[in-house]
Design a protein around this motif. Structure first.
Motif, short mmCIF file in Angstrom:
data_model
loop_
_atom_site.label_atom_id
_atom_site.label_comp_id
_atom_site.label_asym_id
_atom_site.label_seq_id
_atom_site.Cartn_x
_atom_site.Cartn_y
_atom_site.Cartn_z
N HIS A 1 -34.60 38.08 -3.81
CA HIS A 1 -33.79 37.11 -4.53
C HIS A 1 -32.32 37.36 -4.24
O HIS A 1 -31.94 38.45 -3.78
N CYS A 2 -31.50 36.37 -4.50
CA CYS A 2 -30.05 36.53 -4.44
C CYS A 2 -29.43 35.40 -5.25
O CYS A 2 -30.02 34.34 -5.45
N GLY A 3 -28.24 35.65 -5.76
CA GLY A 3 -27.56 34.65 -6.58
C GLY A 3 -26.28 35.20 -7.14
O GLY A 3 -25.87 36.31 -6.80
N ARG A 4 -25.67 34.43 -8.00
CA ARG A 4 -24.38 34.82 -8.57
C ARG A 4 -24.34 34.46 -10.05
O ARG A 4 -24.95 33.47 -10.47
N LYS A 5 -23.61 35.26 -10.81
CA LYS A 5 -23.36 34.99 -12.22
C LYS A 5 -21.95 34.43 -12.38
O LYS A 5 -21.02 34.88 -11.71
N PHE A 6 -21.79 33.47 -13.27
CA PHE A 6 -20.50 32.80 -13.50
C PHE A 6 -20.15 32.87 -14.97
O PHE A 6 -20.88 32.36 -15.81
N ARG A 7 -19.01 33.49 -15.29
CA ARG A 7 -18.56 33.51 -16.69
C ARG A 7 -17.62 32.35 -17.00
O ARG A 7 -17.41 32.01 -18.16
N GLN B 1 -35.34 27.67 -6.16
CA GLN B 1 -33.93 27.67 -6.57
C GLN B 1 -33.89 27.66 -8.09
O GLN B 1 -34.57 26.86 -8.73
N TYR B 2 -33.11 28.57 -8.68
CA TYR B 2 -33.02 28.61 -10.13
C TYR B 2 -31.59 28.34 -10.58
O TYR B 2 -30.62 28.60 -9.86
N ARG B 3 -31.48 27.80 -11.79
CA ARG B 3 -30.18 27.52 -12.40
C ARG B 3 -30.33 27.76 -13.89
O ARG B 3 -31.20 27.18 -14.53
N ARG B 4 -29.51 28.64 -14.44
CA ARG B 4 -29.65 29.02 -15.84
C ARG B 4 -28.29 28.99 -16.53
O ARG B 4 -27.57 29.98 -16.53
N PRO B 5 -27.89 27.85 -17.11
CA PRO B 5 -26.65 27.82 -17.90
C PRO B 5 -26.75 28.78 -19.08
O PRO B 5 -27.82 28.91 -19.69
N GLU B 6 -25.67 29.44 -19.41
CA GLU B 6 -25.66 30.37 -20.53
C GLU B 6 -26.08 29.67 -21.81
O GLU B 6 -25.58 28.60 -22.17
N GLY B 7 -27.07 30.27 -22.50
CA GLY B 7 -27.53 29.72 -23.76
C GLY B 7 -28.54 28.60 -23.63
O GLY B 7 -28.95 28.02 -24.64
N LEU C 1 -20.38 23.62 -11.95
CA LEU C 1 -21.31 24.63 -12.43
C LEU C 1 -20.73 25.32 -13.66
O LEU C 1 -19.62 25.84 -13.64
N ALA C 2 -21.50 25.33 -14.74
CA ALA C 2 -21.07 25.94 -15.99
C ALA C 2 -21.35 27.44 -15.97
O ALA C 2 -22.07 27.94 -15.11
N PRO C 3 -20.79 28.19 -16.93
CA PRO C 3 -21.13 29.60 -17.04
C PRO C 3 -22.64 29.81 -17.08
O PRO C 3 -23.36 29.08 -17.76
N GLY C 4 -23.10 30.81 -16.35
CA GLY C 4 -24.53 31.08 -16.25
C GLY C 4 -24.86 31.70 -14.91
O GLY C 4 -24.04 32.42 -14.33
N SER C 5 -26.04 31.38 -14.38
CA SER C 5 -26.51 31.97 -13.13
C SER C 5 -27.09 30.89 -12.23
O SER C 5 -27.63 29.88 -12.69
N PHE C 6 -27.00 31.14 -10.91
CA PHE C 6 -27.53 30.21 -9.91
C PHE C 6 -27.97 31.04 -8.72
O PHE C 6 -27.26 31.97 -8.31
N GLY C 7 -29.14 30.71 -8.15
CA GLY C 7 -29.55 31.46 -6.97
C GLY C 7 -30.92 31.04 -6.45
O GLY C 7 -31.48 30.01 -6.84
N PHE C 8 -31.46 31.90 -5.57
CA PHE C 8 -32.79 31.69 -4.98
C PHE C 8 -33.68 32.90 -5.23
O PHE C 8 -33.21 34.04 -5.32
N ARG C 9 -34.99 32.63 -5.33
CA ARG C 9 -36.02 33.67 -5.31
C ARG C 9 -37.02 33.29 -4.23
O ARG C 9 -37.22 32.10 -3.96
N TRP C 10 -37.68 34.31 -3.66
CA TRP C 10 -38.70 34.01 -2.65
C TRP C 10 -39.75 35.10 -2.62
O TRP C 10 -39.57 36.18 -3.18
N GLN C 11 -40.86 34.79 -1.97
CA GLN C 11 -41.97 35.72 -1.79
C GLN C 11 -42.23 35.88 -0.30
O GLN C 11 -42.17 34.90 0.46
N TRP C 12 -42.57 37.11 0.09
CA TRP C 12 -42.86 37.38 1.51
C TRP C 12 -44.37 37.23 1.77
O TRP C 12 -45.17 37.48 0.91
#
Length: 297
Positions: free
Chosen positions: A228-234, A257-263, A286-297
């Motif tokens: 996985h990889c992504g970034r957090k945004f305050r 692809q995941y997107r998780r706004p805070e709260g 993009l609001a405060p929260g997290s955005f990124g990708f996950r994957w399986q091998w």
């Protein structure tokens, strides 16, 4: 006062502050003496028009501001008008920015690290664009993350950007390399607690309204398989781009692809590696929260 811009709440507040010659810190102290706590970032947002007083606790500050700034009673309140309609949450800037540690699974670790660097300019930098380019090699490990930030100063003197990287305690931490328009200032790197926190000092201090592009790399050694990889945004960012480039010898069998706004609840979408072997995610407003990708091998 700047009479050409005093027909709005933000313009009137900005002009009154300039006319009185008071700094935001002094205004914040005056408010605090009367039992009203408002952060420097919030005052900056109000005078720039990025947000406005809407919470009950924030509205208490308006009458005090009129008194502090020698304005007629009701002047700012009348310009504020009725509450704005509640649109999409992603389009709003909160009255109070999230604490730097709020989005991390081990906030006490991040708090320990940021106390050792200067984060005072963080809330005075508008995130216009952020771009992360992640390289995953044939060993299925994340070798390099190259990051590009386009930032605009909302106050005179902004001169640094703070980078925070979290890993599991005990794992080797990546090496931070400045690439463009910045050098490393104070740096905290402790594998025992799993955190890197560093100042990237700009090649010049910015004046209000000026922008800068900075780039840096995080180089991982030794390498570990990554899923996985992504970034957090305050704080909000107008544009975020995340690219993950996989070596031709290895491709994930499935991606999300995941997107998780805070709260709020996380949203997940299927993602596909393109013909060049890359994942591409683009998020606007993009609001405060997290955005990124996950994957399986």
């Amino acid at each position: 006062m700047d009479t050409a811009r005093t027909d709005t709440f933000a313009g009137a507040l900005r002009a009154a502050i300039a006319a009185r010659g008071l700094g935001l810190e002094r205004i914040r102290e005056h408010l605090a003496q009367h039992g009203v706590k408002v952060s420097l970032a919030t005052l900056s947002y109000w005078q720039s028009g990025r947000s406005r007083p809407e919470r009950r606790s924030s509205l208490k500050a308006i009458g005090l501001l009129e008194d502090i700034l020698d304005l007629p009673a009701g002047h700012l309140e009348n310009l504020l008008g009725p509450p704005r309609p509640r649109g999409r949450w992603l389009k709003r800037v909160p009255d109070e920015p999230l604490p730097i540690s709020a989005l991390w699974s081990r906030p006490e670790t991040v708090e320990w690290a940021v106390r050792q660097v200067d984060t005072g300019w963080d809330e005075q930098l508008t995130r216009l664009s952020q771009h992360d380019f992640v390289t995953v090699a044939a060993d299925r490990a994340e070798h390099v993350i190259r990051s590009r930030h386009v930032l605009r100063a909302e106050a005179d003197g902004a001169d640094r950007w703070v980078v925070i990287v979290g890993e599991q305690p005990g794992r080797p931490l990546p090496v931070l390399r400045p690439v463009r328009h910045c050098v490393v200032g104070r740096l905290v790197s402790c594998s025992d607690v799993g955190v890197v926190c560093a100042e990237l000092l700009f090649d010049r201090a910015l004046r209000r309204g000026q922008s800068i592009v900075i780039e840096h790399e995080l180089v991982s050694r030794p390498h570990a398989v990554v899923t996985h990889c992504g970034r957090k945004f305050r704080l909000p960012v107008r544009e975020y781009v995340l690219e993950v480039a996989f070596d031709a010898a290895v491709r994930p069998v499935s991606c999300q692809q995941y997107r998780r706004p805070e709260g709020r609840a996380e949203t997940v979408l299927p993602a596909e590696v393109d013909a060049s072997g890359s994942l591409l995610g683009v998020a606007l407003d993009l609001a405060p929260g997290s955005f990124g990708f996950r994957w399986q091998w």
